[in-house]
Design a protein around this motif. Sequence first.
Motif, PDB file in Angstrom:
ATOM      1  N   TRP A   1      -2.806   0.546  -6.469  1.00 50.13           N
ATOM      2  CA  TRP A   1      -3.228  -0.286  -5.426  1.00 50.13           C
ATOM      3  C   TRP A   1      -4.606  -0.739  -5.689  1.00 50.13           C
ATOM      4  CZ3 TRP A   1      -2.096  -2.802  -1.253  1.00 50.13           C
ATOM      5  CH2 TRP A   1      -3.200  -2.690  -0.309  1.00 50.13           C
ATOM      6  N   GLU A   2      -5.669   0.016  -6.191  1.00 48.65           N
ATOM      7  CA  GLU A   2      -6.994  -0.418  -6.378  1.00 48.65           C
ATOM      8  C   GLU A   2      -7.096  -1.671  -7.417  1.00 48.65           C
ATOM      9  OE1 GLU A   2      -5.964   2.700  -6.526  1.00 48.65           O
ATOM     10  OE2 GLU A   2      -6.922   3.402  -4.662  1.00 48.65           O
ATOM     11  N   THR A   3      -6.299  -1.551  -8.484  1.00 47.50           N
ATOM     12  CA  THR A   3      -6.125  -2.578  -9.382  1.00 47.50           C
ATOM     13  C   THR A   3      -5.448  -3.949  -8.770  1.00 47.50           C
ATOM     14  OG1 THR A   3      -6.005  -1.091 -11.252  1.00 47.50           O
ATOM     15  CG2 THR A   3      -5.147  -3.327 -11.735  1.00 47.50           C
TER      16      THR A   3
ATOM     17  N   TYR B   1       0.694  -1.377   0.117  1.00 50.49           N
ATOM     18  CA  TYR B   1      -0.048   0.137  -0.166  1.00 50.49           C
ATOM     19  C   TYR B   1       0.897   1.387  -0.037  1.00 50.49           C
ATOM     20  CZ  TYR B   1      -3.342   3.445   1.795  1.00 50.49           C
ATOM     21  OH  TYR B   1      -3.972   4.708   1.656  1.00 50.49           O
TER      22      TYR B   1
ATOM     23  N   PHE C   1     -10.118  -8.188  -1.579  1.00 50.25           N
ATOM     24  CA  PHE C   1     -10.897  -7.347  -0.827  1.00 50.25           C
ATOM     25  C   PHE C   1     -11.231  -7.821   0.898  1.00 50.25           C
ATOM     26  CE2 PHE C   1     -12.414  -6.542  -4.880  1.00 50.25           C
ATOM     27  CZ  PHE C   1     -12.244  -5.429  -5.054  1.00 50.25           C
TER      28      PHE C   1
ATOM     29  N   ASP D   1      -8.012  -5.441  -6.619  1.00 51.94           N
ATOM     30  CA  ASP D   1      -9.199  -6.120  -7.454  1.00 51.94           C
ATOM     31  C   ASP D   1      -8.553  -7.302  -8.107  1.00 51.94           C
ATOM     32  OD1 ASP D   1     -11.689  -6.038  -8.501  1.00 51.94           O
ATOM     33  OD2 ASP D   1     -10.981  -5.132 -10.347  1.00 51.94           O
TER      34      ASP D   1
ATOM     35  N   GLY E   1     -10.226   1.104   2.196  1.00 55.40           N
ATOM     36  CA  GLY E   1      -9.432   0.612   1.308  1.00 55.40           C
ATOM     37  C   GLY E   1      -7.898   0.654   1.729  1.00 55.40           C
TER      38      GLY E   1
END
Length: 291
Positions: free
Chosen positions: A222-224, A189, A232, A227, A239
């Motif tokens: 980070w989000e990718t 992160y 999750f 995902d 997040g």
Amino acid sequence: MTLKEFLNLEKSEEYDFTEYTASDNYKELQELERFFAYQIEKSVYENVNQLYTIYLEKDIFKGLVDPDSKCPLLQMIYIILWDEKHLINCKGNHSLICGETMNSVNTTLNCYVKCTTRKKATKLKNISLYYSNEKFKENLDNNKKLIEFINVYHTLGNFIPFPVGCNSPRGYNNSRIEDYWDLTLKYVYDYYHGDKNSVQNIYTNSKIEKKFKDWLDKFGGWETFIDDNYMFPFIDENGRPKELWKGHFDGAVLPGTTDQCNEYFENAHDWILKRGRIMAEAMHKRIREME
């Protein structure tokens, strides 16, 4: 177990991948006994020669492999669930996809035994104590949270394709993370949010660090990363990575109390199962799209 049979299981997220090529006698072992048999076969421990011989005579070890990188079924699942661009860094000898078991039993079990027995140091090389000391055996057998975690240790939600050469160094002789997945995610992160040196907390070897960064960069952010890796359950509502026990990100790397050990066992169990369900659902969806 074929891929179709796996997908048709009522609870495929609970399937133990060590069973894939294992003997029937291994499959009959339950919980801690199965875990210790697996550990004895995979490592060289002291004072286990007699037990090893007994298991050897019963064909307990026949066909038993480390599933994260050597189970054909799991290899097929990696190919279905991950895009090729994310697997390129993970392909090793004979194009086998290198996998990682995210949440380890050993480290926290060692700490738990140390907390409950008040021994100065306890390692799994002293595994024979489990079979020879009834009080010790009873203590472990009666810890429901430990048993539940061990039961999902080698299930779908605890595996991830990982860059070649980066899986073992994450756990061995690494005092900054001690193989804990929440700490690994914390530094990942930080990396995606501007701290390009944070990966040095995971790897001290510059060549391995570069391999890991190359893999991270393939996701773009980070989000990718979360995902595409079905992560999750390990992430909070803001997040950010969740702690495997309260205060882990601000305190000691290793648990120092039985409560912290049990919190780890419980959280790791719950999040592994949830991730496994997400992955199983994603598999069904992708296979329908390919038909």
